[in-house]
Design a protein around this motif. Structure first.
Motif, PDB file in Angstrom:
ATOM      1  N   LEU A  66       3.120 -79.311  85.684  1.00  0.00           N
ATOM      2  CA  LEU A  66       4.179 -79.141  84.690  1.00  0.00           C
ATOM      3  C   LEU A  66       5.537 -79.426  85.295  1.00  0.00           C
ATOM      4  O   LEU A  66       6.379 -80.103  84.680  1.00  0.00           O
ATOM      5  N   ARG A  67       5.788 -78.945  86.548  1.00  0.00           N
ATOM      6  CA  ARG A  67       7.067 -79.208  87.199  1.00  0.00           C
ATOM      7  C   ARG A  67       7.232 -80.686  87.529  1.00  0.00           C
ATOM      8  O   ARG A  67       8.340 -81.219  87.553  1.00  0.00           O
ATOM      9  N   MET A  68       6.105 -81.364  87.787  1.00  0.00           N
ATOM     10  CA  MET A  68       6.160 -82.786  88.095  1.00  0.00           C
ATOM     11  C   MET A  68       6.287 -83.648  86.834  1.00  0.00           C
ATOM     12  O   MET A  68       6.447 -84.863  86.919  1.00  0.00           O
ATOM     13  N   GLY A  69       6.220 -83.048  85.690  1.00  0.00           N
ATOM     14  CA  GLY A  69       6.325 -83.808  84.434  1.00  0.00           C
ATOM     15  C   GLY A  69       5.020 -84.416  83.980  1.00  0.00           C
ATOM     16  O   GLY A  69       4.999 -85.213  83.033  1.00  0.00           O
ATOM     17  N   GLU A  70       3.908 -84.050  84.640  1.00  0.00           N
ATOM     18  CA  GLU A  70       2.593 -84.554  84.238  1.00  0.00           C
ATOM     19  C   GLU A  70       2.040 -83.641  83.139  1.00  0.00           C
ATOM     20  O   GLU A  70       1.187 -82.784  83.368  1.00  0.00           O
ATOM     21  N   ILE A  71       2.542 -83.827  81.931  1.00  0.00           N
ATOM     22  CA  ILE A  71       2.211 -82.918  80.832  1.00  0.00           C
ATOM     23  C   ILE A  71       0.722 -82.967  80.496  1.00  0.00           C
ATOM     24  O   ILE A  71       0.082 -81.929  80.269  1.00  0.00           O
ATOM     25  N   GLY A  72       0.146 -84.168  80.488  1.00  0.00           N
ATOM     26  CA  GLY A  72      -1.269 -84.296  80.152  1.00  0.00           C
ATOM     27  C   GLY A  72      -2.157 -83.554  81.133  1.00  0.00           C
ATOM     28  O   GLY A  72      -3.083 -82.830  80.740  1.00  0.00           O
ATOM     29  N   LYS A  73      -1.868 -83.721  82.445  1.00  0.00           N
ATOM     30  CA  LYS A  73      -2.668 -83.033  83.449  1.00  0.00           C
ATOM     31  C   LYS A  73      -2.435 -81.529  83.400  1.00  0.00           C
ATOM     32  O   LYS A  73      -3.361 -80.735  83.616  1.00  0.00           O
ATOM     33  N   GLN A  75      -1.673 -79.779  80.734  1.00  0.00           N
ATOM     34  CA  GLN A  75      -2.406 -79.269  79.567  1.00  0.00           C
ATOM     35  C   GLN A  75      -3.895 -79.154  79.873  1.00  0.00           C
ATOM     36  O   GLN A  75      -4.552 -78.183  79.471  1.00  0.00           O
ATOM     37  N   ALA A  76      -4.432 -80.174  80.579  1.00  0.00           N
ATOM     38  CA  ALA A  76      -5.855 -80.119  80.928  1.00  0.00           C
ATOM     39  C   ALA A  76      -6.154 -78.913  81.810  1.00  0.00           C
ATOM     40  O   ALA A  76      -7.169 -78.222  81.628  1.00  0.00           O
ATOM     41  N   ALA A  77      -5.275 -78.628  82.776  1.00  0.00           N
ATOM     42  CA  ALA A  77      -5.487 -77.472  83.649  1.00  0.00           C
ATOM     43  C   ALA A  77      -5.364 -76.169  82.880  1.00  0.00           C
ATOM     44  O   ALA A  77      -6.170 -75.248  83.048  1.00  0.00           O
ATOM     45  N   PHE A  78      -4.353 -76.076  81.994  1.00  0.00           N
ATOM     46  CA  PHE A  78      -4.205 -74.860  81.183  1.00  0.00           C
ATOM     47  C   PHE A  78      -5.389 -74.691  80.230  1.00  0.00           C
ATOM     48  O   PHE A  78      -5.857 -73.572  79.984  1.00  0.00           O
ATOM     49  N   TRP A  92      -2.934 -69.594  77.987  1.00  0.00           N
ATOM     50  CA  TRP A  92      -2.377 -69.702  76.639  1.00  0.00           C
ATOM     51  C   TRP A  92      -0.870 -69.931  76.684  1.00  0.00           C
ATOM     52  O   TRP A  92      -0.332 -70.697  75.882  1.00  0.00           O
ATOM     53  N   TRP A  93      -0.226 -69.271  77.634  1.00  0.00           N
ATOM     54  CA  TRP A  93       1.221 -69.424  77.765  1.00  0.00           C
ATOM     55  C   TRP A  93       1.576 -70.851  78.210  1.00  0.00           C
ATOM     56  O   TRP A  93       2.531 -71.457  77.738  1.00  0.00           O
ATOM     57  N   GLY A  94       0.770 -71.422  79.063  1.00  0.00           N
ATOM     58  CA  GLY A  94       1.009 -72.796  79.483  1.00  0.00           C
ATOM     59  C   GLY A  94       0.796 -73.789  78.343  1.00  0.00           C
ATOM     60  O   GLY A  94       1.578 -74.733  78.164  1.00  0.00           O
ATOM     61  N   LEU A  95      -0.270 -73.572  77.551  1.00  0.00           N
ATOM     62  CA  LEU A  95      -0.496 -74.452  76.394  1.00  0.00           C
ATOM     63  C   LEU A  95       0.635 -74.316  75.382  1.00  0.00           C
ATOM     64  O   LEU A  95       1.001 -75.302  74.717  1.00  0.00           O
ATOM     65  N   ARG A  97       3.786 -73.761  76.091  1.00  0.00           N
ATOM     66  CA  ARG A  97       4.959 -74.477  76.592  1.00  0.00           C
ATOM     67  C   ARG A  97       4.767 -75.997  76.598  1.00  0.00           C
ATOM     68  O   ARG A  97       5.745 -76.747  76.614  1.00  0.00           O
ATOM     69  N   THR A  98       3.505 -76.453  76.646  1.00  0.00           N
ATOM     70  CA  THR A  98       3.268 -77.902  76.711  1.00  0.00           C
ATOM     71  C   THR A  98       2.867 -78.507  75.358  1.00  0.00           C
ATOM     72  O   THR A  98       2.629 -79.705  75.273  1.00  0.00           O
ATOM     73  N   MET A  99       2.800 -77.699  74.344  1.00  0.00           N
ATOM     74  CA  MET A  99       2.376 -78.221  73.038  1.00  0.00           C
ATOM     75  C   MET A  99       3.502 -79.033  72.396  1.00  0.00           C
ATOM     76  O   MET A  99       4.674 -78.925  72.778  1.00  0.00           O
ATOM     77  N   ASP A 100       3.138 -79.830  71.414  1.00  0.00           N
ATOM     78  CA  ASP A 100       4.097 -80.651  70.667  1.00  0.00           C
ATOM     79  C   ASP A 100       4.651 -79.807  69.526  1.00  0.00           C
ATOM     80  O   ASP A 100       4.056 -79.711  68.452  1.00  0.00           O
ATOM     81  N   TRP A 101       5.786 -79.188  69.769  1.00  0.00           N
ATOM     82  CA  TRP A 101       6.358 -78.277  68.764  1.00  0.00           C
ATOM     83  C   TRP A 101       6.847 -79.032  67.522  1.00  0.00           C
ATOM     84  O   TRP A 101       6.763 -78.514  66.406  1.00  0.00           O
ATOM     85  N   GLU A 102       7.332 -80.218  67.741  1.00  0.00           N
ATOM     86  CA  GLU A 102       7.791 -80.995  66.579  1.00  0.00           C
ATOM     87  C   GLU A 102       6.628 -81.276  65.625  1.00  0.00           C
ATOM     88  O   GLU A 102       6.764 -81.144  64.406  1.00  0.00           O
ATOM     89  N   LYS A 103       5.494 -81.657  66.170  1.00  0.00           N
ATOM     90  CA  LYS A 103       4.314 -81.910  65.334  1.00  0.00           C
ATOM     91  C   LYS A 103       3.832 -80.616  64.669  1.00  0.00           C
ATOM     92  O   LYS A 103       3.407 -80.621  63.505  1.00  0.00           O
TER      93      LYS A 103
END
Length: 328
Positions: A66-73, A75-78, A92-95, A97-103
């Motif tokens: 997440l700090r590296m900006g690898e959102i996909g990876k 999310q997979a780890a979370f 759950w907290w990580g998902l 923060r990485t979810m698409d809130w706009e969608k």
């Protein structure tokens, strides 16, 4: 749990706040983001340890991604954490923060913001001190993201309404055009019928004039003297027949009377000439009356013909005007 180590002194590496590099806690050596990725990939692999240590390892890996900006990876780890450790709020907290809130807000429409399931589960499993942080994060997303998605939804609704209105207007225009065309076609048909009726009337009157003129001449030949043109209901033959019949009657009555022959001779001598004269008079009167009727019809036809021709021209002009006014 393995940690990222400095390749120079073996000290622990810590990611910077912007996630662009990692710094050694011992010697201060910095490593670029790409180098850190390679190190992380070498360390990443199936997690085989169990217990809190494995959960922490997954959490560290996910946070690092997440700090590296690898959102996909990340999310997979979370997601792996929520599958293997559903009671650990960090997954759950990580998902969240990485979810698409706009969608999320877009799919929710213009209604009141609904907390996503991942966020709710994070609150359910989080320690008391962390619950408020998660709620505050959700409220911040509502304040910062939802207004833009609501505006976008409103714009799309307005565009859709405008498109629907334009479509209805176009349909109404097509229907109005179809009705105008139907009215035009009906008007053309009526105008053509009037032209045809007027043409037939003119043709009938012209035919009547020609036929009656010829028939009047024929009737005059039957009723008038060929030389003088005067009426001749009784011909010379009728007068001659009556004269000889009278002479025969005089002879049989005054010179050679016979009880049976005299009446017969009288009937033949006077009756037949008189019968022919009466027949001639009646036939002449019939031809004369017929000629009078023909003259009357001829006169009426001659009077109506100019009006009929005028009506025909008016009907033609009306037809041309109707055709000229054809709707587009």
């Amino acid at each position: 749990m393995e940690k990222l180590q400095c390749s120079v002194c073996g000290g622990a590496l810590v990611m910077s706040d912007d996630g662009e590099k990692a710094v050694c806690e011992s010697c201060g050596m910095s490593f670029k983001k790409e180098t850190v990725k390679k190190m992380l990939l070498e360390l990443s692999g199936p997690v085989k340890v169990e217990g809190i240590q494995n959960s922490d390892s997954l959490a560290d890996r996910a946070e690092t991604f997440l700090r590296m900006g690898e959102i996909g990876k990340a999310q997979a780890a979370f997601r792996q954490m929520t599958d293997e450790y559903p009671a650990d709020y960090r997954g759950w907290w990580g998902l969240t923060r990485t979810m698409d809130w706009e969608k999320h807000f877009y799919d929710g429409g213009l209604d009141e913001a609904v907390m996503p399931q991942t966020c709710q589960r994070a609150i359910d499993f989080a320690p008391e001190g962390t619950k408020e942080e998660i709620r505050a994060y959700f409220e911040d997303r509502v304040r910062s993201v939802k207004p833009d998605t609501d505006k976008k939804l409103q714009q799309e609704a307005a565009e859709q309404a405008e498109h629907q209105a334009a479509k209805q207007t176009e349909q109404a225009a097509r229907e109005a055009s179809r009705q105008k065309l139907a009215i035009y076609q009906q008007a053309v048909k009526q105008a053509e019928q009037r032209v045809e009726e007027a043409r037939k009337r003119v043709g009938y009157l012209e035919l009547t004039i020609r036929v009656n003129t010829r028939e009047i001449k024929d009737e005059r030949k039957l009723t008038n003297n060929r030389k003088t043109g005067d009426r001749r209901p009784i011909t010379f033959g009728n007068i001659l027949g009556l004269f000889f019949g009278g002479a025969l009657t005089y002879v049989v009555w005054f010179e050679e009377f016979h009880p049976i022959g005299t009446p017969i001779a009288t009937l033949v001598g006077l009756g037949l000439p008189l019968l022919f004269i009466i027949r001639r008079l009646n036939r002449t009167k019939g031809h004369f009356d017929r000629a009078g009727e023909l003259k009357q019809e001829l006169k009426q036809a001659q009077q109506e013909l100019p009006e009929a021709r005028k009506a025909l021209e008016e009907a033609k002009a009306a037809l041309a005007a109707v055709k000229e006014a054809r709707p587009d």
